[in-house]
Design an enzyme around this catalytic site. Sequence first.
Site, PDB file in Angstrom:
ATOM      1  N   CYS A 119      41.068 -23.355   4.133  1.00 25.37           N
ATOM      2  CA  CYS A 119      39.860 -23.765   4.850  1.00 25.37           C
ATOM      3  C   CYS A 119      40.097 -25.066   5.600  1.00 25.37           C
ATOM      4  O   CYS A 119      39.740 -25.201   6.775  1.00 25.37           O
ATOM      5  CB  CYS A 119      38.700 -23.915   3.872  1.00 25.37           C
ATOM      6  SG  CYS A 119      37.148 -24.397   4.647  1.00 25.37           S
ATOM      7  N   CYS A 216      33.726 -22.329  -2.966  1.00 24.57           N
ATOM      8  CA  CYS A 216      32.351 -22.270  -2.466  1.00 24.57           C
ATOM      9  C   CYS A 216      31.781 -20.856  -2.401  1.00 24.57           C
ATOM     10  O   CYS A 216      30.590 -20.662  -2.614  1.00 24.57           O
ATOM     11  CB  CYS A 216      32.259 -22.941  -1.092  1.00 24.57           C
ATOM     12  SG  CYS A 216      33.229 -22.144   0.211  1.00 24.57           S
TER      13      CYS A 216
END
EC number: 2.8.1.13
Length: 380
Positions: A119, A216
């Site tokens: 990410c 997440c």
Amino acid sequence: MPLDTRPLNSLGLPKPPSETRVVVAMSGGVDSSVVAAMLKEEGYDVVGVTLQLYDHGAALAKKGACCAGIDIHDARRVAESMGFPHYVLDYENIFREAVIDEFADSYLGGATPVPCIRCNERVKFKDLLETAKDLDADCMATGHYIQRKMGESGAELHSAADASRDQSYFLFSTTPEQLDYLRFPLGHLPSKDETRALAAKYGLSVAMKPDSQDICFVPDGNYAAVIEKLRPGAAEPGQIVHVDGRVLGDHEGVIHYTIGQRRGLGIGGLSEPLYVVKLDVEARQVIVGPKEMLATRKVPVREINWLGDEPFTSREEWHLMVKVRSTRPPREAVVRPISETEAEVELVVAEEGVSPGQACVFYAPEGSRIFGGGWIWRGY
């Protein structure tokens, strides 16, 4: 051309804060909120940007998530209270293609992926960084706990002052070009308590907000459930096999196991404790053995990002410290380059549970500097 002799501001740029535009990557948590508030108070031209990375509704029900739902609202409130513009960018498709899909495929391949690194590498420090440049920003700041220091050859990456908060393992793939543009204003702080104290000082609503936990997009740490949702039919049953060939039991899918796992194997009644030592995805086998079989000294690494001053291949070997998991301290190792992006890492003392899909991060033998790292790509 004469050198610019103007004094540097706190971000290392030769202009007054009021003439320096900074894009702050705001996740909605306390760290990035403090960075934005701190820079605004210092007089910088702050622009807050939050990425919506996945579905709002799914994230709203999950505590400790980031980059969706309530966190976007929190980031917006901080911007309003401090008086700087804030934008939300829809990166759901990019995040899925660059991070989530690879996570699922890697896990199905028997690896133990670290999507937070991808990410940072493929979304936050790539697309978002380009967006910051499109906004005519002089630099981009984040709330990561890591330090950027200037050395003789340019910007260097260093571990955070607070070792318990250090995020260098997750940022090893930051390139020299990205490092020139990035700033990490919290890396020098001695503890997270200092960050929360600053949040209280600025009157931020997120001052006591809990830290984000786990990945997440993986609620409650249930990796297997996410993989089954992303790749229906992935949890095919198979056998649990001892390294000596004995079939010890059945399992409901290789995706429910990781290298080094001991608990929850469902093969009780044995005289010796057994650990997962290999995942054979094609044969749908979970292979178990004694703990000593987890230990390895030689680790193949590829996709190397090198942050040293000399070219990676300028030496036959580098004597460095390396981390093979985020939760472990750096260990002594010899790194032997095969090419500019591939190497064999030999650990001085064998490590247990070295797993493909994890990162192998390089550290200086002394001091706090990070020399980059790469991806472990084949188990032993």
